[in-house]
Write an enzyme that holds these catalytic residues in place. Structure first.
Site, PDB file in Angstrom:
ATOM      1  N   HIS A  57      24.889 -10.700  -1.450  1.00 36.04           N
ATOM      2  CA  HIS A  57      24.004  -9.558  -1.657  1.00 36.04           C
ATOM      3  C   HIS A  57      22.965  -9.464  -0.521  1.00 36.04           C
ATOM      4  CE1 HIS A  57      21.721  -6.889  -4.578  1.00 36.04           C
ATOM      5  NE2 HIS A  57      20.777  -7.165  -3.694  1.00 36.04           N
ATOM      6  N   GLU A  58      22.317 -10.588  -0.228  1.00 34.41           N
ATOM      7  CA  GLU A  58      21.261 -10.558   0.795  1.00 34.41           C
ATOM      8  C   GLU A  58      21.848 -10.316   2.182  1.00 34.41           C
ATOM      9  OE1 GLU A  58      18.408 -10.230  -0.252  1.00 34.41           O
ATOM     10  OE2 GLU A  58      18.721 -10.985  -2.290  1.00 34.41           O
ATOM     11  N   GLY A  82      -9.201  -7.252  -2.667  1.00 34.82           N
ATOM     12  CA  GLY A  82      -9.078  -8.197  -1.553  1.00 34.82           C
ATOM     13  C   GLY A  82      -9.237  -7.602  -0.175  1.00 34.82           C
ATOM     14  N   THR A  83      -9.785  -6.387  -0.081  1.00 32.29           N
ATOM     15  CA  THR A  83      -9.894  -5.766   1.242  1.00 32.29           C
ATOM     16  C   THR A  83     -11.253  -6.032   1.894  1.00 32.29           C
ATOM     17  OG1 THR A  83     -10.293  -3.750  -0.009  1.00 32.29           O
ATOM     18  CG2 THR A  83      -8.169  -3.937   1.079  1.00 32.29           C
ATOM     19  N   GLY A  84     -12.096  -6.783   1.241  1.00 32.62           N
ATOM     20  CA  GLY A  84     -13.369  -7.168   1.876  1.00 32.62           C
ATOM     21  C   GLY A  84     -14.576  -6.393   1.397  1.00 32.62           C
ATOM     22  N   LYS A  85     -14.503  -5.831   0.190  1.00 33.91           N
ATOM     23  CA  LYS A  85     -15.636  -5.032  -0.304  1.00 33.91           C
ATOM     24  C   LYS A  85     -16.868  -5.931  -0.543  1.00 33.91           C
ATOM     25  CE  LYS A  85     -13.090  -3.237  -3.656  1.00 33.91           C
ATOM     26  NZ  LYS A  85     -11.763  -3.777  -3.278  1.00 33.91           N
ATOM     27  N   THR A  86     -16.632  -7.097  -1.133  1.00 34.88           N
ATOM     28  CA  THR A  86     -17.756  -8.014  -1.361  1.00 34.88           C
ATOM     29  C   THR A  86     -18.349  -8.454  -0.028  1.00 34.88           C
ATOM     30  OG1 THR A  86     -16.524  -8.788  -3.283  1.00 34.88           O
ATOM     31  CG2 THR A  86     -18.412 -10.112  -2.616  1.00 34.88           C
ATOM     32  N   ASP A  96      16.829  -2.969  -6.747  1.00 32.09           N
ATOM     33  CA  ASP A  96      17.159  -2.139  -5.572  1.00 32.09           C
ATOM     34  C   ASP A  96      17.349  -0.695  -6.001  1.00 32.09           C
ATOM     35  OD1 ASP A  96      17.231  -4.460  -4.140  1.00 32.09           O
ATOM     36  OD2 ASP A  96      19.416  -4.659  -4.201  1.00 32.09           O
ATOM     37  N   GLY A 154     -11.555   0.817  -2.879  1.00 30.69           N
ATOM     38  CA  GLY A 154     -10.329   0.399  -2.198  1.00 30.69           C
ATOM     39  C   GLY A 154      -9.618  -0.696  -2.953  1.00 30.69           C
TER      40      GLY A 154
END
Ligand code: ATP
Length: 511
Positions: free
Chosen positions: A332-333, A108-112, A407, A105
């Site tokens: 623009h924003e 930073g998704t928590g594998k460790t 964009d 995955g």
């Protein structure tokens, strides 16, 4: 304490030698040398050089409860681990031991964390080593390190009186990439072969049951031999958390932080589509830092919202564009924001002309929910929003700038997706077989249609866009509610288009 005992003992030995009429000098020198090595950590370094890598056994404290979201990954992992917990019963039934689990995955998704929790769950000694540690310039070193890792796992488990050991290899793709792809570099292949040999050698009747958990975000790179039954034959996918998962992770990471009453974690979870667990941990931390900088005792909602910008786009930059450039960024924003509200009321979270990371300014949308499928209405709406910055520059300033490039790239990708899904005038087509000129033509048609719509909306709201852009120039940042207050001050301003697309609302757009 140990040091005092040693010093006392050494003193005693020296006194004894002196009384016996022996020369205590060589012993004195030896003691001095050993003491120096002890103090400077030299002994540890020597031990490490021999051992190869830094992985060491440790008692793991992370439990599955400390991991937010990831319900499917946790369930699959726990199911697989039941074999280890069943131990002798599983062996009695002739079930071969589970040797490897692959966690795949995004970063930073928590594998460790999952690997550590697996060790806690199975009461196992935990050893971790990144894949890169096995790769050295010198032939044979990697293979030796793999051997030593398995050996040390057994030793550490024995010392701790445990039957199980979990070896965690992060970034396994570095070491377990397809063999033969590194031409002239046999070292990678030897290291991988050694890992396969060690895994094949794991048996039920071993004194220590070893489970290898590996993590990767490049599953496609792995050598097929690694995924064969009896090796990493359990694949657990660890995905980015959904809204509920994000809420759970936020709760975990704010549990030790004082939150002001206005903080609504559900709202923050909704605004952080696409964030990983690591992003959310960083978000909670950054929000606390912002509160500290302001001398507050509690973290407020606005600290979290600013932290969302910081985590997704980077630190605020000191660089300040020229006034005319800033005015262009503001126009623009505001163009993006006004069209976004017309397509999906309530969709703007914030807009700002503060430079962060690569962006001179940005408009952030709130996704209504995590959606995985997009309708044509939704995609066309998103295109209109993407092209609205360019439309506003052209309508209000008379020309466009290079700022629209990002964009346009996103818009072209969206248009290609639509064409691939048969949503263009070409009907159902095979994208790879479509002649380039037809593809370009179809992209242009879609973009022109949606840009025309964006221009129409901006022209209709010309005065309002100017006023909001002026406000943005003086305040640098407007949140969604402040923007909507402006829009609502214009009676019936957006009434005609309010109904569109509400049902198809989805996703987040980083502009
Ligand atoms: P990488 O692929 O980059 O090695 P990873 O998937 O192994 O990353 P971890 O190292 O487990 O990710 O997570 C990094 C940090 O992010 C953790 O220490 C924790 O603070 C936080 N984190 C990630 N996922 C979660 C989660 N599901 N619940 C709670 N915290 C999480």
């Amino acid at each position: 304490m140990k040091r005092e005992v040693l010093m006392g003992l050494s003193g005693g030995v020296l006194l004894y030698l002196f009384l016996q009429g022996l020369n205590p000098l060589p012993v004195l020198l030896m003691i001095g040398l050993l003491y120096l090595l002890y103090e400077t950590g030299g002994l540890k370094v020597i031990r490490k050089q021999i051992g190869g890598n830094t992985a060491k056994g440790s008692l793991c404290k992370v439990t599955f409860q400390a991991i937010g979201g990831q319900a499917t990954a946790k369930k699959e992992l726990i199911e697989a681990l039941e074999f280890m917990r069943a131990g002798d019963k599983a062996a009695a039934l002739g079930i071969r031991p589970l040797k490897g689990i692959l966690l795949a995955g995004p970063p930073g998704t928590g594998k460790t964390l999952l690997a550590k929790a697996a060790a806690t769950y199975t009461d196992a000694t935990f050893l971790a080593a990144p894949g890169s540690e096995f790769i050295e310039m010198y032939a044979g070193v990697g293979a030796q390190r793999v051997r030593s890792l398995f050996q040390r796992a057994r030793e550490a488990a024995r010392k701790e009186g445990r039957f199980n050991a979990v070896i965690f290899i992060d970034e396994i793709d570095v070491l377990g990439g397809k063999r033969g792809q590194y031409q002239g570099h046999m070292e990678y292949d030897q290291t991988l072969n050694q890992l396969l040999t060690e895994m094949d050698g794991i048996k039920n009747d071993d004194g220590t049951r070893i489970l290898v958990i590996a993590a990767t975000n490049r599953e496609d790179m792995l050598d097929p031999a690694l995924l064969r039954p009896g090796r990493f034959d359990r694949l657990v996918r660890v995905e980015l958390p959904d809204q509920e998962g994000r809420l759970q992770i936020l709760k975990l990471h704010t549990a030790n932080k004082p939150l002001a009453p206005d903080v609504n974690l559900s709202r923050i979870a909704r605004e952080t589509f696409g964030f990983s667990g690591a992003h959310l941990e960083s978000l909670a931390n950054e929000a606390a830092i912002l509160a500290l900088r302001e001398g507050k005792r509690e973290i407020e909602e606005r600290h979290f919202l600013e932290a969302v910008d910081k985590v997704s786009l980077g630190e605020k930059l000191d660089r300040r564009p020229q006034e005319d450039e800033l005015w262009r960024v503001a126009v623009h924003e505001v163009g993006h924001a006004v069209v976004s509200e017309s397509f999906r009321p309530g969709s703007v979270a914030a807009l700002t002309i503060t430079s962060r990371g690569q962006a001179l300014g940005y408009m952030r949308q709130v996704p209504e929910d995590d959606y995985y499928l997009y309708t044509e209405t939704y995609l066309r709406g998103q295109l209109r929003i993407l092209l609205a910055g360019m439309a506003a520059e052209e309508t209000i300033l008379g020309n466009r700038s290079t700022g629209v490039q990002g964009d346009l790239e996103q818009a072209i990708n969206t248009a290609k997706r639509m064409i691939g899904a048969g949503m263009s005038s070409l009907g159902v087509v095979s994208l790879p077989d479509l002649p380039d000129s037809d593809l370009q033509g179809a992209i242009r048609d879609i973009l022109n249609e949606e840009k025309a719509e964006a221009v129409r909306l901006i022209r209709e709201k010309h005065e309002l866009v100017m006023r909001i852009a002026q406000e943005l120039m003086s305040r640098e940042r407007l949140n969604g509610d402040e923007l909507r207050a402006f829009l609502e001050s214009e009676s019936g301003a957006l009434g005609s288009s309010r109904a569109t697309g509400k049902d198809e609302a989805a996703g987040v757009l980083a502009l």
